[in-house]
Design a protein around this motif. Structure first.
Motif, PDB file in Angstrom:
ATOM      1  N   ALA A 210      -7.535  -8.944 -14.959  1.00  0.00           N
ATOM      2  CA  ALA A 210      -7.941  -7.541 -15.101  1.00  0.00           C
ATOM      3  C   ALA A 210      -8.271  -7.163 -16.534  1.00  0.00           C
ATOM      4  CB  ALA A 210      -6.832  -6.631 -14.563  1.00  0.00           C
ATOM      5  N   ARG A 211      -7.763  -7.930 -17.495  1.00  0.00           N
ATOM      6  CA  ARG A 211      -8.035  -7.646 -18.922  1.00  0.00           C
ATOM      7  C   ARG A 211      -9.180  -8.510 -19.459  1.00  0.00           C
ATOM      8  NH1 ARG A 211      -2.705  -7.954 -18.172  1.00  0.00           N
ATOM      9  NH2 ARG A 211      -2.547 -10.050 -19.051  1.00  0.00           N
ATOM     10  N   GLU A 212      -9.932  -9.116 -18.548  1.00  0.00           N
ATOM     11  CA  GLU A 212     -11.083  -9.958 -18.880  1.00  0.00           C
ATOM     12  C   GLU A 212     -10.697 -11.264 -19.568  1.00  0.00           C
ATOM     13  OE1 GLU A 212     -14.972  -7.758 -19.722  1.00  0.00           O
ATOM     14  OE2 GLU A 212     -13.485  -6.454 -20.678  1.00  0.00           O
ATOM     15  N   GLN A 213      -9.431 -11.641 -19.473  1.00  0.00           N
ATOM     16  CA  GLN A 213      -8.989 -12.917 -20.031  1.00  0.00           C
ATOM     17  C   GLN A 213      -9.328 -14.039 -19.054  1.00  0.00           C
ATOM     18  OE1 GLN A 213      -4.889 -11.766 -20.396  1.00  0.00           O
ATOM     19  NE2 GLN A 213      -5.061 -11.422 -22.605  1.00  0.00           N
ATOM     20  N   GLN A 214      -9.715 -15.187 -19.589  1.00  0.00           N
ATOM     21  CA  GLN A 214     -10.145 -16.293 -18.748  1.00  0.00           C
ATOM     22  C   GLN A 214      -8.977 -16.950 -18.010  1.00  0.00           C
ATOM     23  OE1 GLN A 214     -12.533 -19.075 -20.966  1.00  0.00           O
ATOM     24  NE2 GLN A 214     -14.374 -17.836 -20.685  1.00  0.00           N
ATOM     25  N   ASN A 215      -9.269 -17.374 -16.797  1.00  0.00           N
ATOM     26  CA  ASN A 215      -8.310 -18.094 -15.971  1.00  0.00           C
ATOM     27  C   ASN A 215      -9.061 -19.273 -15.374  1.00  0.00           C
ATOM     28  OD1 ASN A 215      -6.707 -19.052 -13.802  1.00  0.00           O
ATOM     29  ND2 ASN A 215      -5.745 -17.047 -13.541  1.00  0.00           N
ATOM     30  N   ILE A 216      -8.899 -20.433 -15.976  1.00  0.00           N
ATOM     31  CA  ILE A 216      -9.672 -21.613 -15.591  1.00  0.00           C
ATOM     32  C   ILE A 216      -8.947 -22.375 -14.482  1.00  0.00           C
ATOM     33  CG2 ILE A 216     -10.717 -23.762 -16.389  1.00  0.00           C
ATOM     34  CD1 ILE A 216     -10.778 -22.551 -19.204  1.00  0.00           C
ATOM     35  N   LYS A 217      -9.617 -22.535 -13.347  1.00  0.00           N
ATOM     36  CA  LYS A 217      -9.030 -23.245 -12.213  1.00  0.00           C
ATOM     37  C   LYS A 217      -9.002 -24.750 -12.481  1.00  0.00           C
ATOM     38  CE  LYS A 217      -8.071 -20.109  -9.155  1.00  0.00           C
ATOM     39  NZ  LYS A 217      -6.699 -19.939  -8.657  1.00  0.00           N
ATOM     40  N   SER A 218      -7.909 -25.385 -12.061  1.00  0.00           N
ATOM     41  CA  SER A 218      -7.841 -26.834 -12.161  1.00  0.00           C
ATOM     42  C   SER A 218      -8.756 -27.447 -11.097  1.00  0.00           C
ATOM     43  CB  SER A 218      -6.405 -27.320 -11.942  1.00  0.00           C
ATOM     44  OG  SER A 218      -5.944 -26.957 -10.655  1.00  0.00           O
ATOM     45  N   LYS A 219      -9.223 -28.631 -11.343  1.00  0.00           N
ATOM     46  CA  LYS A 219     -10.072 -29.334 -10.390  1.00  0.00           C
ATOM     47  C   LYS A 219      -9.165 -30.065  -9.405  1.00  0.00           C
ATOM     48  CE  LYS A 219     -13.857 -29.761 -13.710  1.00  0.00           C
ATOM     49  NZ  LYS A 219     -14.724 -30.673 -14.508  1.00  0.00           N
ATOM     50  N   LYS A 220      -9.065 -29.508  -8.200  1.00  0.00           N
ATOM     51  CA  LYS A 220      -8.096 -29.987  -7.223  1.00  0.00           C
ATOM     52  C   LYS A 220      -8.392 -31.416  -6.756  1.00  0.00           C
ATOM     53  CE  LYS A 220      -5.994 -25.977  -7.090  1.00  0.00           C
ATOM     54  NZ  LYS A 220      -4.669 -25.812  -7.733  1.00  0.00           N
ATOM     55  N   THR A 221      -7.307 -32.179  -6.596  1.00  0.00           N
ATOM     56  CA  THR A 221      -7.418 -33.535  -6.074  1.00  0.00           C
ATOM     57  C   THR A 221      -6.805 -33.648  -4.681  1.00  0.00           C
ATOM     58  OG1 THR A 221      -5.353 -34.155  -7.184  1.00  0.00           O
ATOM     59  CG2 THR A 221      -7.412 -34.566  -8.377  1.00  0.00           C
ATOM     60  N   VAL A 222      -6.075 -32.608  -4.256  1.00  0.00           N
ATOM     61  CA  VAL A 222      -5.479 -32.576  -2.925  1.00  0.00           C
ATOM     62  C   VAL A 222      -5.957 -31.303  -2.228  1.00  0.00           C
ATOM     63  CG1 VAL A 222      -3.344 -32.483  -1.585  1.00  0.00           C
ATOM     64  CG2 VAL A 222      -3.445 -33.868  -3.681  1.00  0.00           C
ATOM     65  N   ALA A 223      -6.464 -31.442  -1.020  1.00  0.00           N
ATOM     66  CA  ALA A 223      -7.033 -30.307  -0.286  1.00  0.00           C
ATOM     67  C   ALA A 223      -5.948 -29.365   0.224  1.00  0.00           C
ATOM     68  CB  ALA A 223      -7.861 -30.809   0.888  1.00  0.00           C
ATOM     69  N   VAL A 224      -6.262 -28.074   0.215  1.00  0.00           N
ATOM     70  CA  VAL A 224      -5.441 -27.047   0.857  1.00  0.00           C
ATOM     71  C   VAL A 224      -6.383 -26.279   1.776  1.00  0.00           C
ATOM     72  CG1 VAL A 224      -3.978 -25.026   0.541  1.00  0.00           C
ATOM     73  CG2 VAL A 224      -3.905 -26.882  -1.136  1.00  0.00           C
ATOM     74  N   ALA A 225      -6.209 -26.444   3.081  1.00  0.00           N
ATOM     75  CA  ALA A 225      -7.145 -25.887   4.050  1.00  0.00           C
ATOM     76  C   ALA A 225      -7.313 -24.380   3.912  1.00  0.00           C
ATOM     77  CB  ALA A 225      -6.702 -26.227   5.469  1.00  0.00           C
ATOM     78  N   GLY A 226      -6.267 -23.695   3.491  1.00  0.00           N
ATOM     79  CA  GLY A 226      -6.321 -22.239   3.409  1.00  0.00           C
ATOM     80  C   GLY A 226      -6.805 -21.690   2.095  1.00  0.00           C
ATOM     81  N   GLY A 227      -7.074 -22.565   1.069  1.00  0.00           N
ATOM     82  CA  GLY A 227      -7.418 -21.941  -0.193  1.00  0.00           C
ATOM     83  C   GLY A 227      -7.969 -22.780  -1.320  1.00  0.00           C
TER      84      GLY A 227
END
Length: 401
Positions: free
Chosen positions: A244-261
């Motif tokens: 909400a404060r425009e700060q970056q949130n970098i997602k990790s590159k997933k190696t294990v699948a999560v069907a819901g997300g």
């Protein structure tokens, strides 16, 4: 093998570019009125500036085909890198819609029975799996089916780390999955239900969930830049989320699948998925009808927290309900099915008015994206039916009671 991956990725990029430049300049709304592309652009950019949203991917479908596909703003504002239709974005719970679709394909092939207790597909009792040890002593796990997981009636919490009954739940480091109500008796949004469903699907098929999704959804549809894990063919074209404060949130590159997300995609790929689904491709007509048939009515005041005693009749007019992987509405313009997604750095929304052939997909790389949705839905396609209070899509200036 690397050459094959690069070739497939190149095809995906070319398809994305071709679709992007072939967009129509005029979009038809639900009421039959039209809106020109120039007004769409000014509406989106004005609201983005007001809500401080760095980037958004937008797709609009008329007659069940994509007629407007465009991105606005940045995938990485700090570096001045612009978002485009081939940029990899975080799909969040859009993952559940794709999961629901591939489950229906398995139903068509008689591999999956929606009403067969899931434990009967597994090699061990459910409480013997690491994620579900908290179910020991509660035999209700024997009742949970694929239908319950897809319609969010399993009795599980959304995430095991948080108390599903609290407005502002404290983090629980133990993270024990529990059953909070009789399975099948009521609606409560649950990512943990999709984890159990994924476990059953993987043991049933002998494949990882990402491989299953590639085989049943991504490859047939032509979603070359989508996956439940990160593929090397995606390169580094990754959009970055923001709080909400425009700060970056970098997602990790997933190696294990999560069907819901865990799914990543592009706005071009996901628009292609929506086209495929609403055109009735990939599954039988009666299977599609079952997917978007109301399985459970919803009377909760808000979607989150997922297990609350607060109820409302505010959404009675649209007969808010859940199908199999999708939320459902009934409107003056016919049936609609929808799916949202997000976390503390992304907000996504899609709704499909199947009887009018009109859809919209919005993917925002900011938690502030939810501020835009009510106004964008109303102004771009004339959707004033999405239950925005229930979704907690509060627009700028709105004061929550």
């Amino acid at each position: 093998m690397k050459k094959i991956y690069l070739f497939v990725s190149l095809i995906g990029l070319l398809c994305s570019s071709r679709q992007a430049i072939s967009q129509s300049h005029v979009v038809t709304r639900l009421d039959g009125s039209t809106i020109p592309g120039s007004v769409i652009d000014s509406t989106v950019t004005t609201l983005m500036d007001q809500a401080k949203v760095p980037g958004i991917g937008l797709a609009i479908l008329n007659n069940k085909k994509t007629v407007y596909l465009k991105t606005y703003g940045y995938k990485n504002k700090l570096c001045g890198e612009l978002l485009d239709t081939a940029s990899i974005v975080y799909a969040a719970s859009f993952s559940k819609a794709v999961c629901g679709f591939l489950c229906m394909k398995l139903v068509d092939s008689k591999v999956l029975d929606l009403d067969k207790p899931l434990y009967q597909y597994l090699k061990k009792p459910i409480p013997e799996y690491a994620n579900f040890t908290g179910l020991k002593g509660d035999d209700r796990w024997k009742k949970i089916t694929a239908r319950m997981c897809l319609s969010h009636t399993s009795g599980f919490p959304n995430l095991k780390w948080y108390d599903p009954r609290a407005v502002n739940p404290d983090y629980d480091s133990l993270g024990m999955v529990k059953i909070y109500f009789e399975p099948g008796s009521r609606y409560a949004y649950s990512g943990e239900g999709f984890k159990l469903l994924q476990l059953a699907l993987e043991e049933l098929s002998g494949k990882t969930f990402d491989d299953l999704a590639s085989e049943l959804a991504f490859k047939p549809i032509g979603m070359y830049r989508s996956g439940y894990v990160w593929h090397s063919s995606f390169g580094d074209d990754l959009a970055i989320g923001h709080n909400a404060r425009e700060q970056q949130n970098i997602k990790s590159k997933k190696t294990v699948a999560v069907a819901g997300g865990s799914m990543v995609t592009t706005i071009s790929d996901y628009a292609r998925f929506i086209e495929y689904v609403i055109q009735g491709k990939g599954i039988k007509e009666n299977t599609f009808a079952e997917m978007i048939r109301p399985q459970i009515r919803i009377f909760s005041k808000t979607q989150f927290p997922p297990i609350s005693t607060e109820t409302t009749d505010e959404n009675e007019g649209v007969q808010l309900a859940y199908g199999l992987g999708w939320g459902l509405l009934n409107t003056p313009y016919g049936r609609a099915f929808f799916k949202e997604g997000g976390d503390d750095a992304w907000k996504n929304y899609n709704i499909n008015f199947i009887d009018r052939g009109i859809s919209i997909v919005m993917i925002c790389n900011s938690v502030n994206g939810s501020i835009l949705f009510k106004d964008l839905l109303a102004q771009l396609i004339g959707d004033t039916f999405t239950p925005w209070k229930w979704e907690q899509y509060y627009p700028l200036g709105y004061k929550v009671d």
